[in-house]
Design a protein around this motif. Structure first.
Motif, mmCIF file in Angstrom:
data_model
loop_
_atom_site.group_PDB
_atom_site.id
_atom_site.type_symbol
_atom_site.label_atom_id
_atom_site.label_comp_id
_atom_site.label_asym_id
_atom_site.label_seq_id
_atom_site.Cartn_x
_atom_site.Cartn_y
_atom_site.Cartn_z
ATOM 1 N N GLU A 1 0.860 -1.182 0.000
ATOM 2 C CA GLU A 1 0.000 0.000 0.000
ATOM 3 C C GLU A 1 0.899 1.236 0.000
ATOM 4 N N LEU A 2 0.651 2.149 -0.918
ATOM 5 C CA LEU A 2 1.469 3.369 -0.984
ATOM 6 C C LEU A 2 0.980 4.364 0.054
ATOM 7 N N PRO A 3 1.907 5.052 0.693
ATOM 8 C CA PRO A 3 1.513 5.992 1.745
ATOM 9 C C PRO A 3 0.842 7.238 1.173
ATOM 10 N N GLU A 4 -0.028 7.807 1.972
ATOM 11 C CA GLU A 4 -0.604 9.111 1.632
ATOM 12 C C GLU A 4 0.499 10.145 1.832
ATOM 13 N N VAL A 5 0.523 11.124 0.982
ATOM 14 C CA VAL A 5 1.543 12.170 1.070
ATOM 15 C C VAL A 5 0.840 13.520 1.106
ATOM 16 N N THR A 6 1.388 14.411 1.888
ATOM 17 C CA THR A 6 0.842 15.769 1.936
ATOM 18 C C THR A 6 1.912 16.741 1.467
ATOM 19 N N ARG A 7 1.478 17.882 1.101
ATOM 20 C CA ARG A 7 2.382 18.961 0.724
ATOM 21 C C ARG A 7 1.988 20.194 1.534
ATOM 22 N N LYS A 8 2.963 21.037 1.796
ATOM 23 C CA LYS A 8 2.649 22.327 2.407
ATOM 24 C C LYS A 8 1.843 23.122 1.383
ATOM 25 N N PRO A 9 0.988 24.005 1.820
ATOM 26 C CA PRO A 9 0.143 24.757 0.889
ATOM 27 C C PRO A 9 0.980 25.540 -0.138
ATOM 28 N N ILE A 10 0.501 25.545 -1.360
ATOM 29 C CA ILE A 10 1.186 26.279 -2.422
ATOM 30 C C ILE A 10 1.233 27.770 -2.099
ATOM 31 N N ALA A 11 0.275 28.256 -1.355
ATOM 32 C CA ALA A 11 0.260 29.673 -0.981
ATOM 33 C C ALA A 11 1.513 30.057 -0.188
ATOM 34 N N ASP A 12 2.114 29.084 0.507
ATOM 35 C CA ASP A 12 3.341 29.344 1.270
ATOM 36 C C ASP A 12 4.561 29.470 0.358
ATOM 37 N N LYS A 13 4.406 29.130 -0.922
ATOM 38 C CA LYS A 13 5.539 29.069 -1.839
ATOM 39 C C LYS A 13 5.406 30.036 -3.015
ATOM 40 N N VAL A 14 4.374 30.881 -2.972
ATOM 41 C CA VAL A 14 4.105 31.762 -4.105
ATOM 42 C C VAL A 14 3.982 33.193 -3.647
ATOM 43 N N ILE A 15 4.561 34.084 -4.387
ATOM 44 C CA ILE A 15 4.380 35.521 -4.179
ATOM 45 C C ILE A 15 3.707 36.061 -5.428
ATOM 46 N N TRP A 16 2.559 36.698 -5.254
ATOM 47 C CA TRP A 16 1.838 37.295 -6.386
ATOM 48 C C TRP A 16 2.335 38.724 -6.553
ATOM 49 N N MET A 17 2.739 39.049 -7.746
ATOM 50 C CA MET A 17 3.288 40.381 -8.034
ATOM 51 C C MET A 17 2.278 41.186 -8.865
ATOM 52 N N ASP A 18 2.134 42.440 -8.518
ATOM 53 C CA ASP A 18 1.267 43.332 -9.319
ATOM 54 C C ASP A 18 2.112 44.200 -10.220
#
Length: 184
Positions: free
Chosen positions: A167-184
């Motif tokens: 059985e393959l383990p469930e994997v989680t990721r940190k939220p993408i929002a923690d890794k993105v900066i939106w530029m204006d």
């Protein structure tokens, strides 16, 4: 849906593989998926060497012997894993990159294109129910002694593949929002 497949993809290690061969047609399908990776200036730098059967045993012997030769303080467990893991796989694909002779793109782009080819293979194996794992041991710098590499070709690692029943383990990721900066 491709998004579900991307989230389902996992590293499945040789220790979990069962003794079931992978059909040549499936390996060819996996390689065809690799061939459609994006690449700059159409250099198509990916090169693959498929190992099955006796060539896997020889790879394990080469890796374990080379490790004993070059390691300052070789560990018995690592020597054994290098010897025993290759024959456990249903197949191993050596991942190589052929540098464009004109060097029309930076080397990192050729490596990135090859990695994208491997991602395509990984998604294809996940879809086919085949476990896979990209191993890039320090010993890959010696693979020109094992393979007949062309001028400008280098080995980037090994893509181990095999059927598994774990059985393959469930994997989680940190939220993408923690890794993105939106530029204006």
């Amino acid at each position: 849906m491709i998004f579900d497949l991307i989230k389902k993809r996992r590293s499945v290690f040789p220790s979990t593989y069962i003794n079931k061969p992978i059909a040549k047609a499936d390996i060819e399908r996996i390689l065809e998926a690799a061939n459609w990776a994006p690449n700059h200036k159409k250099t198509e730098p990916w090169r693959f060497k498929v190992l099955q059967g006796e060539s896997q045993v020889k790879l394990g012997q080469f890796l374990s012997e080379k490790y004993l030769e070059v390691a300052e303080k070789p560990k018995q467990i690592k020597t054994r894993k290098l010897l025993e893991n290759p024959p456990k796989a249903g197949a191993i694909i050596a991942i190589c990159m052929q540098r464009n002779a004109n060097e029309c793109v930076p080397e990192w782009e050729e490596i990135a294109a090859t990695a994208m080819a491997v991602q395509n293979m990984w998604l294809c194996t996940a879809e086919l129910g085949i476990g896979s794992y990209w191993s890039s041991p320090g010993l890959i710098k010696h693979m020109d002694e094992f393979f007949n590499l062309n001028e400008g070709e280098k080995c980037l690692g090994f893509f181990y593949m095999g059927y598994y029943d774990a059985e393959l383990p469930e994997v989680t990721r940190k939220p993408i929002a923690d890794k993105v900066i939106w530029m204006d």
